[in-house]
Design a protein around this motif. Sequence first.
Motif, PDB file in Angstrom:
ATOM      1  N   HIS A 163       0.854  -1.181   0.000  1.00 31.97           N
ATOM      2  CA  HIS A 163       0.000   0.000   0.000  1.00 31.97           C
ATOM      3  C   HIS A 163       0.894   1.236   0.000  1.00 31.97           C
ATOM      4  O   HIS A 163       1.593   1.501   0.978  1.00 31.97           O
ATOM      5  CB  HIS A 163      -0.915   0.004   1.227  1.00 31.97           C
ATOM      6  N   LEU A 164       0.882   1.981  -1.096  1.00 29.02           N
ATOM      7  CA  LEU A 164       1.723   3.173  -1.206  1.00 29.02           C
ATOM      8  C   LEU A 164       1.036   4.373  -0.565  1.00 29.02           C
ATOM      9  O   LEU A 164      -0.192   4.491  -0.594  1.00 29.02           O
ATOM     10  CB  LEU A 164       2.031   3.481  -2.669  1.00 29.02           C
ATOM     11  N   ASP A 165       1.845   5.271  -0.019  1.00 30.00           N
ATOM     12  CA  ASP A 165       1.302   6.471   0.618  1.00 30.00           C
ATOM     13  C   ASP A 165       0.774   7.465  -0.405  1.00 30.00           C
ATOM     14  O   ASP A 165      -0.081   8.298  -0.085  1.00 30.00           O
ATOM     15  CB  ASP A 165       2.380   7.154   1.472  1.00 30.00           C
ATOM     16  N   ARG A 166       1.317   7.408  -1.612  1.00 32.68           N
ATOM     17  CA  ARG A 166       0.878   8.336  -2.653  1.00 32.68           C
ATOM     18  C   ARG A 166       1.068   7.686  -4.017  1.00 32.68           C
ATOM     19  O   ARG A 166       1.790   6.711  -4.161  1.00 32.68           O
ATOM     20  CB  ARG A 166       1.672   9.639  -2.592  1.00 32.68           C
ATOM     21  N   TRP A 167       0.430   8.262  -5.017  1.00 29.62           N
ATOM     22  CA  TRP A 167       0.546   7.759  -6.385  1.00 29.62           C
ATOM     23  C   TRP A 167       1.881   8.190  -6.972  1.00 29.62           C
ATOM     24  O   TRP A 167       2.376   9.271  -6.665  1.00 29.62           O
ATOM     25  CB  TRP A 167      -0.601   8.290  -7.240  1.00 29.62           C
ATOM     26  N   PRO A 168       2.480   7.365  -7.844  1.00 31.00           N
ATOM     27  CA  PRO A 168       3.786   7.716  -8.422  1.00 31.00           C
ATOM     28  C   PRO A 168       3.719   8.806  -9.478  1.00 31.00           C
ATOM     29  O   PRO A 168       4.752   9.350  -9.862  1.00 31.00           O
ATOM     30  CB  PRO A 168       4.267   6.393  -9.031  1.00 31.00           C
ATOM     31  N   ASP A 169       2.510   9.140  -9.973  1.00 26.80           N
ATOM     32  CA  ASP A 169       2.377  10.185 -10.990  1.00 26.80           C
ATOM     33  C   ASP A 169       1.003  10.828 -10.848  1.00 26.80           C
ATOM     34  O   ASP A 169       0.274  10.571  -9.889  1.00 26.80           O
ATOM     35  CB  ASP A 169       2.590   9.605 -12.400  1.00 26.80           C
ATOM     36  N   GLU A 170       0.648  11.653 -11.820  1.00 21.58           N
ATOM     37  CA  GLU A 170      -0.611  12.399 -11.753  1.00 21.58           C
ATOM     38  C   GLU A 170      -1.834  11.538 -12.056  1.00 21.58           C
ATOM     39  O   GLU A 170      -2.960  11.913 -11.745  1.00 21.58           O
ATOM     40  CB  GLU A 170      -0.564  13.585 -12.728  1.00 21.58           C
ATOM     41  N   ASP A 171      -1.623  10.399 -12.667  1.00 22.04           N
ATOM     42  CA  ASP A 171      -2.725   9.498 -12.997  1.00 22.04           C
ATOM     43  C   ASP A 171      -3.074   8.662 -11.761  1.00 22.04           C
ATOM     44  O   ASP A 171      -2.296   7.814 -11.333  1.00 22.04           O
ATOM     45  CB  ASP A 171      -2.317   8.584 -14.159  1.00 22.04           C
ATOM     46  N   HIS A 172      -4.242   8.895 -11.188  1.00 21.48           N
ATOM     47  CA  HIS A 172      -4.658   8.194  -9.980  1.00 21.48           C
ATOM     48  C   HIS A 172      -5.672   7.090 -10.265  1.00 21.48           C
ATOM     49  O   HIS A 172      -6.383   6.643  -9.368  1.00 21.48           O
ATOM     50  CB  HIS A 172      -5.248   9.177  -8.968  1.00 21.48           C
ATOM     51  N   GLY A 173      -5.732   6.655 -11.502  1.00 19.62           N
ATOM     52  CA  GLY A 173      -6.640   5.571 -11.860  1.00 19.62           C
ATOM     53  C   GLY A 173      -5.948   4.221 -11.832  1.00 19.62           C
ATOM     54  O   GLY A 173      -4.728   4.123 -12.011  1.00 19.62           O
ATOM     55  N   SER A 174      -6.717   3.184 -11.584  1.00 20.85           N
ATOM     56  CA  SER A 174      -6.174   1.823 -11.622  1.00 20.85           C
ATOM     57  C   SER A 174      -5.638   1.527 -13.006  1.00 20.85           C
ATOM     58  O   SER A 174      -6.208   1.951 -14.016  1.00 20.85           O
ATOM     59  CB  SER A 174      -7.251   0.798 -11.278  1.00 20.85           C
ATOM     60  N   ARG A 175      -4.517   0.824 -13.065  1.00 17.09           N
ATOM     61  CA  ARG A 175      -4.039   0.265 -14.339  1.00 17.09           C
ATOM     62  C   ARG A 175      -3.273  -1.002 -14.013  1.00 17.09           C
ATOM     63  O   ARG A 175      -2.391  -0.996 -13.162  1.00 17.09           O
ATOM     64  CB  ARG A 175      -3.192   1.244 -15.139  1.00 17.09           C
ATOM     65  N   ILE A 176      -3.663  -2.051 -14.687  1.00 17.87           N
ATOM     66  CA  ILE A 176      -3.107  -3.356 -14.375  1.00 17.87           C
ATOM     67  C   ILE A 176      -2.965  -4.166 -15.654  1.00 17.87           C
ATOM     68  O   ILE A 176      -3.815  -4.089 -16.558  1.00 17.87           O
ATOM     69  CB  ILE A 176      -3.993  -4.087 -13.340  1.00 17.87           C
ATOM     70  N   VAL A 177      -1.863  -4.894 -15.769  1.00 16.83           N
ATOM     71  CA  VAL A 177      -1.580  -5.700 -16.952  1.00 16.83           C
ATOM     72  C   VAL A 177      -1.616  -7.170 -16.575  1.00 16.83           C
ATOM     73  O   VAL A 177      -1.031  -7.584 -15.572  1.00 16.83           O
ATOM     74  CB  VAL A 177      -0.192  -5.354 -17.546  1.00 16.83           C
ATOM     75  N   PHE A 178      -2.321  -7.962 -17.374  1.00 17.72           N
ATOM     76  CA  PHE A 178      -2.317  -9.413 -17.252  1.00 17.72           C
ATOM     77  C   PHE A 178      -1.642  -9.998 -18.493  1.00 17.72           C
ATOM     78  O   PHE A 178      -1.979  -9.628 -19.616  1.00 17.72           O
ATOM     79  CB  PHE A 178      -3.740  -9.969 -17.159  1.00 17.72           C
ATOM     80  N   ILE A 179      -0.697 -10.906 -18.281  1.00 16.90           N
ATOM     81  CA  ILE A 179      -0.088 -11.661 -19.373  1.00 16.90           C
ATOM     82  C   ILE A 179      -0.479 -13.114 -19.151  1.00 16.90           C
ATOM     83  O   ILE A 179      -0.160 -13.701 -18.115  1.00 16.90           O
ATOM     84  CB  ILE A 179       1.435 -11.520 -19.391  1.00 16.90           C
ATOM     85  N   THR A 180      -1.195 -13.678 -20.091  1.00 13.42           N
ATOM     86  CA  THR A 180      -1.763 -15.009 -19.900  1.00 13.42           C
ATOM     87  C   THR A 180      -1.451 -15.923 -21.076  1.00 13.42           C
ATOM     88  O   THR A 180      -1.134 -15.463 -22.172  1.00 13.42           O
ATOM     89  CB  THR A 180      -3.299 -14.928 -19.733  1.00 13.42           C
TER      90      THR A 180
END
Length: 339
Positions: free
Chosen positions: A287-304
């Motif tokens: 759990h990070l204290d803050r976002w790493p950039d200005e984009d505060h939306g979820s983004r997740i990559v799945f490789i299957t």
Amino acid sequence: MADGRATRPVTIVTGFLGSGKTTLLGRVLSEPSMRNTAVLVNEFGEVGLDHHLLRRVDERAVLLGNGCVCCTTREDLVEALLELLDLDQRGEIPRLDRVVVETTGLADPAPILHTIFVDPVLQHHFSVDLVLTTVDAVNGDLHLNRNPESVKQIAAADKIVVTKTDAADPGSAKNLRSRLGAINPSARVIEASFGETDVDELFRPNGAGSHAVPEVPAGEAHDVGETHSVSLTFDGSVDWTAFGIWLSMLLHARGEDVLRVKGLLDVGEAGPVVVNGVQHTIHPPEHLDRWPDEDHGSRIVFITKGIGPEELVGSLDAFRGLLGARPLPLGAGQAVPSS
């Protein structure tokens, strides 16, 4: 029990046979900043590694009862890391700054991650911060076409080091980089000729904590043979408990086919939760204290492997009532040539 200091970072260096792992290590270990790095190798290789903390490990893997290769315990690795820990704690070697584990060319990185995360002693003293995968610019396409292990190694990578670029056709090298990006869009690609690269940059995680904060692009879904990658977001904050249940169910049913999951989730707090896993093995959520950039939306990559993007999105969508948000692909599907 931990010894009161931060866990010792472990970097896994993997890559197909002849892709330049040992040459790269020989170069980076010559740097003064890497002197207090222990190196565990399966094969000493043709390029000598003159390093005072060099150890050899043999793959005496023990297959667990369920027969899942992802859950193979590397007893050899446990013994080597415990030996280093004992020497470190007793002051018989310089304080360990890092441990580098070089795999064999045919190795799947997943058992190494699994071993460190589940061992009752190792998990308190070591943490995997990076998976580095070397890819031969001359033969990389051939390896990907013929060897599924190569695809797994690339899928597991936080950073991909393309070697032998000095000997490769520029056009072929460019196409290879594009292919690597299609397989693992969240990995950073670095070029290295003759093993030359910026050591500090190579071993620098992309964020705080025990592993790299993923750089997940707003990219498209890609298909490379049976391997698929899809980047997702959500239309709101996600219930972390519900997502954890869904992910656990997915990995229980199809863990060997989920080559990689990596991303940042908006769970309604000041910062995101980092999700990072290879097959059945998931890093402890951070759990990070803050976002790493200005984009505060979820983004997740799945490789299957063998799980299409529509199946994955459909499964998440069926959980929408518990998740509290709807999954949204970040781009439309697009086929990518296999060579």
